[in-house]
Design a protein around this motif. Structure first.
Motif, PDB file in Angstrom:
ATOM      1  N   GLY A 168      30.063  38.542  38.825  1.00 46.22           N
ATOM      2  CA  GLY A 168      31.038  39.410  38.182  1.00 46.22           C
ATOM      3  C   GLY A 168      30.362  40.518  37.398  1.00 46.22           C
ATOM      4  O   GLY A 168      29.254  40.958  37.733  1.00 46.22           O
ATOM      5  N   SER A 169      31.012  40.919  36.327  1.00 54.10           N
ATOM      6  CA  SER A 169      30.476  42.014  35.512  1.00 54.10           C
ATOM      7  C   SER A 169      30.465  41.682  34.026  1.00 54.10           C
ATOM      8  O   SER A 169      30.182  42.541  33.194  1.00 54.10           O
ATOM      9  CB  SER A 169      31.315  43.274  35.754  1.00 54.10           C
ATOM     10  OG  SER A 169      32.660  43.009  35.407  1.00 54.10           O
ATOM     11  N   GLY A 170      30.762  40.427  33.695  1.00 56.54           N
ATOM     12  CA  GLY A 170      30.759  40.034  32.289  1.00 56.54           C
ATOM     13  C   GLY A 170      32.129  40.130  31.637  1.00 56.54           C
ATOM     14  O   GLY A 170      32.253  39.954  30.426  1.00 56.54           O
ATOM     15  N   GLU A 171      33.150  40.397  32.450  1.00 54.58           N
ATOM     16  CA  GLU A 171      34.512  40.427  31.901  1.00 54.58           C
ATOM     17  C   GLU A 171      34.894  39.048  31.427  1.00 54.58           C
ATOM     18  O   GLU A 171      34.589  38.052  32.073  1.00 54.58           O
ATOM     19  CB  GLU A 171      35.502  40.827  33.000  1.00 54.58           C
ATOM     20  CG  GLU A 171      35.719  42.306  33.143  1.00 54.58           C
ATOM     21  CD  GLU A 171      36.689  42.585  34.281  1.00 54.58           C
ATOM     22  OE1 GLU A 171      37.782  41.991  34.281  1.00 54.58           O
ATOM     23  OE2 GLU A 171      36.317  43.371  35.162  1.00 54.58           O
ATOM     24  N   ARG A 172      35.617  39.000  30.330  1.00 54.00           N
ATOM     25  CA  ARG A 172      35.943  37.672  29.801  1.00 54.00           C
ATOM     26  C   ARG A 172      37.189  37.687  28.930  1.00 54.00           C
ATOM     27  O   ARG A 172      37.520  38.707  28.323  1.00 54.00           O
ATOM     28  CB  ARG A 172      34.784  37.142  28.975  1.00 54.00           C
ATOM     29  CG  ARG A 172      34.480  38.037  27.796  1.00 54.00           C
ATOM     30  CD  ARG A 172      33.058  37.877  27.333  1.00 54.00           C
ATOM     31  NE  ARG A 172      32.733  38.837  26.280  1.00 54.00           N
ATOM     32  CZ  ARG A 172      32.060  39.957  26.499  1.00 54.00           C
ATOM     33  NH1 ARG A 172      31.661  40.281  27.710  1.00 54.00           N
ATOM     34  NH2 ARG A 172      31.790  40.765  25.507  1.00 54.00           N
ATOM     35  N   GLU A 173      37.823  36.529  28.921  1.00 56.95           N
ATOM     36  CA  GLU A 173      38.896  36.221  27.972  1.00 56.95           C
ATOM     37  C   GLU A 173      38.603  34.813  27.524  1.00 56.95           C
ATOM     38  O   GLU A 173      38.759  33.868  28.301  1.00 56.95           O
ATOM     39  CB  GLU A 173      40.253  36.238  28.677  1.00 56.95           C
ATOM     40  CG  GLU A 173      41.054  37.510  28.507  1.00 56.95           C
ATOM     41  CD  GLU A 173      42.306  37.442  29.357  1.00 56.95           C
ATOM     42  OE1 GLU A 173      43.122  36.519  29.139  1.00 56.95           O
ATOM     43  OE2 GLU A 173      42.441  38.292  30.251  1.00 56.95           O
ATOM     44  N   VAL A 174      38.116  34.677  26.321  1.00 51.21           N
ATOM     45  CA  VAL A 174      37.623  33.377  25.866  1.00 51.21           C
ATOM     46  C   VAL A 174      38.409  32.933  24.640  1.00 51.21           C
ATOM     47  O   VAL A 174      38.376  33.598  23.604  1.00 51.21           O
ATOM     48  CB  VAL A 174      36.116  33.460  25.533  1.00 51.21           C
ATOM     49  CG1 VAL A 174      35.600  32.098  25.092  1.00 51.21           C
ATOM     50  CG2 VAL A 174      35.323  33.965  26.735  1.00 51.21           C
ATOM     51  N   SER A 175      39.106  31.845  24.783  1.00 45.94           N
ATOM     52  CA  SER A 175      39.927  31.344  23.680  1.00 45.94           C
ATOM     53  C   SER A 175      39.937  29.815  23.722  1.00 45.94           C
ATOM     54  O   SER A 175      40.767  29.193  24.367  1.00 45.94           O
ATOM     55  CB  SER A 175      41.344  31.901  23.837  1.00 45.94           C
ATOM     56  OG  SER A 175      42.184  31.331  22.875  1.00 45.94           O
ATOM     57  N   THR A 176      38.923  29.228  23.083  1.00 47.43           N
ATOM     58  CA  THR A 176      38.756  27.768  23.171  1.00 47.43           C
ATOM     59  C   THR A 176      39.302  27.039  21.941  1.00 47.43           C
ATOM     60  O   THR A 176      39.198  25.819  21.872  1.00 47.43           O
ATOM     61  CB  THR A 176      37.267  27.387  23.316  1.00 47.43           C
ATOM     62  OG1 THR A 176      36.581  27.746  22.098  1.00 47.43           O
ATOM     63  CG2 THR A 176      36.625  28.084  24.498  1.00 47.43           C
ATOM     64  N   SER A 177      39.798  27.759  20.992  1.00 48.35           N
ATOM     65  CA  SER A 177      40.207  27.255  19.670  1.00 48.35           C
ATOM     66  C   SER A 177      39.011  26.820  18.810  1.00 48.35           C
ATOM     67  O   SER A 177      39.194  26.253  17.738  1.00 48.35           O
ATOM     68  CB  SER A 177      41.297  26.174  19.741  1.00 48.35           C
ATOM     69  OG  SER A 177      40.911  25.058  20.505  1.00 48.35           O
TER      70      SER A 177
END
Ligand SMILES: [Mn+2]
Length: 194
Positions: A23-32
């Motif tokens: 990929g290109s490093g795109e992210r949506e990170v929500s682990t609490s």
């Protein structure tokens, strides 16, 4: 390589994630767990992995289950995305400093879980995050990805820096190991199977 999805639900945690390795490093990170979000974001950014992860867990107890299970789910995603491992480089090594901290990470996408951690993180907190959970995450990730993973903390005094140096090194080592090797078309093993 295609985008893969993992959904993992237990009585302790509920995790959904998707991963694209090239990929290109795109992210949506929500682990609490905010510090874990910061570390997984390092992995995405510096490994050029697209990672979307949402986790909810029993963080009212502590962060242990959620951190460990995110490691398991992310490892499963890598294993699934790599499939039969045809044409990959297989090995990777990186040592990325952050100020005074330096960690080294070596990986072999061997299909055999083996985790070696050299150096000691003090039983202390990074914000509200137990530093020892870094090791828990890596152990879980190595197990479920089927990865030989050696991590060495060479130096450092700031725990946030040390953890971040580990994750940045892991990102670069994994990026190298998962890259397609143009000279190889088959499975990179004399056994023919990984
Ligand atoms: Mn940071």
């Amino acid at each position: 390589m295609e985008t893969v999805s993992i959904n993992r639900n237990t009585k302790e945690t509920r995790i959904s994630l998707s991963l694209k390795i090239d990929g290109s490093g795109e992210r949506e990170v929500s682990t609490s767990v905010p510090f874990l979000d910061h570390m997984i974001s390092q992995l995405a950014q510096h490994g050029f992995f697209d990672i979307r992860i949402k986790a909810e867990g029993d963080t009212q107890i502590d962060f242990h289950h959620t951190v460990e299970d995110c490691g398991i789910a992310l490892g499963q995603a890598f294993s699934k995305a790599l499939g039969d491992k045809k044409g990959i480089t297989r090995f990777g090594h990186a040592s990325v400093p952050l100020n005074e901290a330096l960690a080294s990470v070596a990986v072999d996408i061997s299909g055999r879980p083996c985790f070696v951690f050299v150096g000691e993180l003090p039983k202390a907190k990074i914000g509200d995050f137990d530093a020892e959970l870094v090791e828990e995450f890596l152990q879980a990730f190595s197990n479920s990805a089927g990865l030989t993973l050696h991590v060495e903390v060479e130096r450092g005094s700031n725990l946030h820096h040390i953890a971040e140096s580990i994750f940045k090194s892991l990102a670069r080592a994994l990026d190298a190991a998962t890259k397609q090797e143009p000279r190889s078309s088959g499975v990179p093993s004399t056994k023919g199977v990984l």
